[in-house]
Write a protein that holds these residues in place. Sequence first.
Motif, PDB file in Angstrom:
ATOM      1  N   GLY A   1       0.884  -1.228   0.006  1.00 31.89           N
ATOM      2  CA  GLY A   1      -0.002   0.023   0.159  1.00 31.89           C
ATOM      3  C   GLY A   1       0.858   1.256  -0.141  1.00 31.89           C
ATOM      4  N   GLY A   2       1.958   1.172   0.903  1.00 29.29           N
ATOM      5  CA  GLY A   2       2.880   2.351   1.032  1.00 29.29           C
ATOM      6  C   GLY A   2       3.363   2.636  -0.475  1.00 29.29           C
ATOM      7  N   MET A   3       3.954   1.554  -1.095  1.00 28.48           N
ATOM      8  CA  MET A   3       4.391   1.815  -2.376  1.00 28.48           C
ATOM      9  C   MET A   3       3.568   2.205  -3.590  1.00 28.48           C
ATOM     10  SD  MET A   3       6.747  -1.781  -2.694  1.00 28.48           S
ATOM     11  CE  MET A   3       8.018  -2.220  -1.390  1.00 28.48           C
ATOM     12  N   LYS A   4       2.436   1.938  -3.353  1.00 34.20           N
ATOM     13  CA  LYS A   4       1.328   2.214  -4.302  1.00 34.20           C
ATOM     14  C   LYS A   4       1.035   3.855  -4.450  1.00 34.20           C
ATOM     15  CE  LYS A   4      -1.152  -1.866  -4.746  1.00 34.20           C
ATOM     16  NZ  LYS A   4      -2.320  -2.717  -4.080  1.00 34.20           N
ATOM     17  N   ARG A   5       1.235   4.251  -2.861  1.00 32.17           N
ATOM     18  CA  ARG A   5       0.815   5.624  -2.781  1.00 32.17           C
ATOM     19  C   ARG A   5       2.124   6.499  -3.133  1.00 32.17           C
ATOM     20  NH1 ARG A   5      -2.989   7.677   0.877  1.00 32.17           N
ATOM     21  NH2 ARG A   5      -4.006   5.923   1.314  1.00 32.17           N
ATOM     22  N   ARG A   6       3.292   5.788  -3.282  1.00 35.71           N
ATOM     23  CA  ARG A   6       4.685   6.528  -3.734  1.00 35.71           C
ATOM     24  C   ARG A   6       4.327   6.443  -5.145  1.00 35.71           C
ATOM     25  NH1 ARG A   6       7.797   3.757   0.565  1.00 35.71           N
ATOM     26  NH2 ARG A   6       8.668   2.586  -1.013  1.00 35.71           N
TER      27      ARG A   6
ATOM     28  N   LEU B   1       2.320  20.575  -5.792  1.00 29.60           N
ATOM     29  CA  LEU B   1       1.787  19.122  -5.620  1.00 29.60           C
ATOM     30  C   LEU B   1       0.940  19.234  -4.862  1.00 29.60           C
ATOM     31  CD1 LEU B   1       2.634  16.013  -6.469  1.00 29.60           C
ATOM     32  CD2 LEU B   1       4.160  16.402  -4.542  1.00 29.60           C
ATOM     33  N   PHE B   2      -0.292  18.785  -5.126  1.00 28.35           N
ATOM     34  CA  PHE B   2      -1.414  18.550  -4.242  1.00 28.35           C
ATOM     35  C   PHE B   2      -1.323  16.993  -3.602  1.00 28.35           C
ATOM     36  CE2 PHE B   2      -3.142  22.209  -6.405  1.00 28.35           C
ATOM     37  CZ  PHE B   2      -3.520  23.044  -5.517  1.00 28.35           C
ATOM     38  N   LEU B   3      -1.606  16.949  -2.383  1.00 30.35           N
ATOM     39  CA  LEU B   3      -1.462  15.624  -1.613  1.00 30.35           C
ATOM     40  C   LEU B   3      -2.830  15.770  -0.957  1.00 30.35           C
ATOM     41  CD1 LEU B   3       2.207  15.571  -0.476  1.00 30.35           C
ATOM     42  CD2 LEU B   3       1.183  14.022  -2.088  1.00 30.35           C
ATOM     43  N   ASP B   4      -3.693  15.068  -1.347  1.00 25.32           N
ATOM     44  CA  ASP B   4      -4.999  15.019  -0.788  1.00 25.32           C
ATOM     45  C   ASP B   4      -5.095  13.803   0.470  1.00 25.32           C
ATOM     46  OD1 ASP B   4      -7.771  15.247   0.078  1.00 25.32           O
ATOM     47  OD2 ASP B   4      -8.665  15.046  -1.672  1.00 25.32           O
ATOM     48  N   GLU B   5      -5.020  13.732   1.582  1.00 31.74           N
ATOM     49  CA  GLU B   5      -4.897  12.807   2.478  1.00 31.74           C
ATOM     50  C   GLU B   5      -3.687  11.824   2.336  1.00 31.74           C
ATOM     51  OE1 GLU B   5      -7.603  12.458   4.993  1.00 31.74           O
ATOM     52  OE2 GLU B   5      -8.773  13.994   4.341  1.00 31.74           O
ATOM     53  N   PRO B   6      -2.476  12.302   2.393  1.00 31.11           N
ATOM     54  CA  PRO B   6      -1.342  11.597   1.929  1.00 31.11           C
ATOM     55  C   PRO B   6      -0.950  10.283   2.872  1.00 31.11           C
ATOM     56  CG  PRO B   6      -0.350  13.253   2.624  1.00 31.11           C
ATOM     57  CD  PRO B   6      -1.850  13.682   2.419  1.00 31.11           C
TER      58      PRO B   6
ATOM     59  N   ALA C   1      -3.691   8.900   4.833  1.00 30.48           N
ATOM     60  CA  ALA C   1      -4.918   8.543   5.613  1.00 30.48           C
ATOM     61  C   ALA C   1      -4.637   6.972   5.609  1.00 30.48           C
ATOM     62  CB  ALA C   1      -6.140   8.795   4.864  1.00 30.48           C
ATOM     63  N   GLY C   2      -5.045   6.134   6.604  1.00 30.52           N
ATOM     64  CA  GLY C   2      -5.018   4.675   6.624  1.00 30.52           C
ATOM     65  C   GLY C   2      -3.863   4.252   6.658  1.00 30.52           C
ATOM     66  N   VAL C   3      -2.709   5.077   6.927  1.00 29.03           N
ATOM     67  CA  VAL C   3      -1.261   4.420   6.565  1.00 29.03           C
ATOM     68  C   VAL C   3      -0.926   4.249   8.247  1.00 29.03           C
ATOM     69  CG1 VAL C   3       0.938   5.429   6.095  1.00 29.03           C
ATOM     70  CG2 VAL C   3      -0.841   5.613   4.358  1.00 29.03           C
ATOM     71  N   ASP C   4      -0.012   3.387   8.529  1.00 29.59           N
ATOM     72  CA  ASP C   4       0.548   3.113   9.740  1.00 29.59           C
ATOM     73  C   ASP C   4       1.432   4.085  10.177  1.00 29.59           C
ATOM     74  OD1 ASP C   4       3.136   2.191   9.207  1.00 29.59           O
ATOM     75  OD2 ASP C   4       2.601   0.200   9.111  1.00 29.59           O
TER      76      ASP C   4
ATOM     77  N   ASP D   1       7.708   8.141   6.960  1.00 28.84           N
ATOM     78  CA  ASP D   1       8.387   7.868   5.947  1.00 28.84           C
ATOM     79  C   ASP D   1       7.810   8.935   5.064  1.00 28.84           C
ATOM     80  OD1 ASP D   1      10.074   5.818   6.698  1.00 28.84           O
ATOM     81  OD2 ASP D   1       9.060   4.244   5.683  1.00 28.84           O
ATOM     82  N   MET D   2       6.562   8.932   5.058  1.00 28.71           N
ATOM     83  CA  MET D   2       5.852   9.777   3.746  1.00 28.71           C
ATOM     84  C   MET D   2       6.198  11.460   4.510  1.00 28.71           C
ATOM     85  SD  MET D   2       3.836  10.205   1.295  1.00 28.71           S
ATOM     86  CE  MET D   2       3.002   8.521   1.139  1.00 28.71           C
ATOM     87  N   TRP D   3       6.104  11.869   5.691  1.00 30.18           N
ATOM     88  CA  TRP D   3       6.422  12.999   6.134  1.00 30.18           C
ATOM     89  C   TRP D   3       8.098  13.346   5.449  1.00 30.18           C
ATOM     90  CZ3 TRP D   3       4.608  12.739  11.894  1.00 30.18           C
ATOM     91  CH2 TRP D   3       3.148  12.728  12.151  1.00 30.18           C
ATOM     92  N   LYS D   4       8.778  12.444   5.802  1.00 29.88           N
ATOM     93  CA  LYS D   4      10.331  12.673   5.440  1.00 29.88           C
ATOM     94  C   LYS D   4      10.406  12.957   3.892  1.00 29.88           C
ATOM     95  CE  LYS D   4      14.718  10.331   5.997  1.00 29.88           C
ATOM     96  NZ  LYS D   4      14.934   9.375   4.840  1.00 29.88           N
ATOM     97  N   LEU D   5       9.489  12.017   3.161  1.00 27.87           N
ATOM     98  CA  LEU D   5       9.447  12.232   1.866  1.00 27.87           C
ATOM     99  C   LEU D   5       8.874  13.483   1.251  1.00 27.87           C
ATOM    100  CD1 LEU D   5       9.862  11.063  -1.082  1.00 27.87           C
ATOM    101  CD2 LEU D   5       7.507   9.959  -0.761  1.00 27.87           C
ATOM    102  N   ILE D   6       7.962  14.026   1.970  1.00 25.16           N
ATOM    103  CA  ILE D   6       7.411  15.241   1.750  1.00 25.16           C
ATOM    104  C   ILE D   6       8.419  16.336   1.882  1.00 25.16           C
ATOM    105  CG2 ILE D   6       5.599  16.832   2.328  1.00 25.16           C
ATOM    106  CD1 ILE D   6       3.860  14.350   2.498  1.00 25.16           C
ATOM    107  N   GLY D   7       9.213  16.195   3.090  1.00 27.44           N
ATOM    108  CA  GLY D   7      10.198  17.256   3.190  1.00 27.44           C
ATOM    109  C   GLY D   7      11.227  17.305   2.135  1.00 27.44           C
ATOM    110  N   GLU D   8      11.533  16.192   1.757  1.00 30.58           N
ATOM    111  CA  GLU D   8      12.576  15.978   0.684  1.00 30.58           C
ATOM    112  C   GLU D   8      12.482  16.602  -0.710  1.00 30.58           C
ATOM    113  OE1 GLU D   8      14.658  12.139   2.638  1.00 30.58           O
ATOM    114  OE2 GLU D   8      13.497  11.921   0.812  1.00 30.58           O
ATOM    115  N   LEU D   9      11.007  16.417  -0.992  1.00 33.81           N
ATOM    116  CA  LEU D   9      10.183  16.818  -2.272  1.00 33.81           C
ATOM    117  C   LEU D   9      10.351  18.513  -2.077  1.00 33.81           C
ATOM    118  CD1 LEU D   9       7.334  14.645  -2.841  1.00 33.81           C
ATOM    119  CD2 LEU D   9       9.413  14.750  -4.001  1.00 33.81           C
TER     120      LEU D   9
END
Length: 310
Positions: free
Chosen positions: A137-142, A156-161, A163-166, A172-180
């Motif tokens: 699921g996390g990879m699909k989101r990426r 870049l719009f991220l609508d509930e990046p 939601a439903g992620v552990d 990881d997603m926060w880190k990625l968004i920071g890098e972006l």
Amino acid sequence: MASIITISGLTKSYASGFQALKGVDLSIEEGEIFALLGPNGAGKTTLISIVCGNVRPSGGGVTVAGHDIIRSYRGARSAIGLVPQELSTDQFERVIDTVAFSRGLFGKPRNDAYIEKVLRDLSLWDKRNSKILELSGGMKRRVMIAKALSHEPRVLFLDEPTAGVDVELRRDMWKLIGELRETGVTIILTTHYIEEAEEMADRVGVINKGELMLVEDKDVLMRKLGQKTLTIALTEPLSAVPDHLAEWDVSLKAEGNEMEYLFDTRAERTGVSSLLRKLGDLGIGYKDLNTRQSSLEDIFVSLVHREQMA
Ligand SMILES: Nc1ncnc2c1ncn2[C@@H]1O[C@H](COP(=O)(O)OP(=O)(O)OP(=O)(O)O)[C@@H](O)[C@H]1O
Ligand SMILES: [Mg+2]
């Protein structure tokens, strides 16, 4: 800083007659991370969908990178990457193909080096030949993010990046968004999670029932959210706050059976221990202590309340 998105007087009534946006004004600065916080049904996805040209506004206007979203739709749209709330992509396609194809949809010339960079940045390079259905699921989101970045958008719009992620994937997603953001892309994300806004955003907007109730620098908002209430259950009720407690912001509740103290969790000295010591000195006994964080909901409640009073 210059605005990359300008939204003015934006309204939306759906065919059902439901008014999902009631006159939203907002500008987004180039390079910032903006978090749009709001409960279910607040209008977050509607707002994003209008800016991205997927839903027609009823009134007001939006420009993206200087292009009016209606008169100059293609110019506006090509400046935007969108990761929608509902993930949908062809399950049988290979990662690299789906990302390269997305770029083509925007009429951008093929650029293998750029697609490779995006996939590497998103830690998807090793999975480039996998079919989407073979991913977690996390990879699909990426992959959805890679698709959204495929045409080199400025926003870049991220609508509930998340939601439903552990919790771990969320980090990881926060880190990625920071890098972006380091790559210079402006990021607008929607979320229900106050910690997410706290972690990521430069500015936060709170939307409720189609109205943008507050737009504030994150630091300012967090200072407000940094308030906690300590409830002290007293062994004997008090009829009034003793004068000796004047230096603490305390009040009596539950017919004098409880004392409430409002304090700032970010302050160097919260005053909690000195207050308890003072109670001991005054011979005021207590049987229980409980603290509660002021939440986004408290902010909503106070905003809505203030509006009704006005
Ligand atoms: N196509 C539609 N037709 C009629 N009403 C709609 C439509 N799409 C959304 N709405 C209504 O508009 C309101 C705002 O919906 P929206 O999807 O923008 O909320 P949201 O803030 O994204 O919520 P969530 O956090 O649940 O994703 C809701 O009351 C919703 O039912
Ligand atoms: Mg939504």
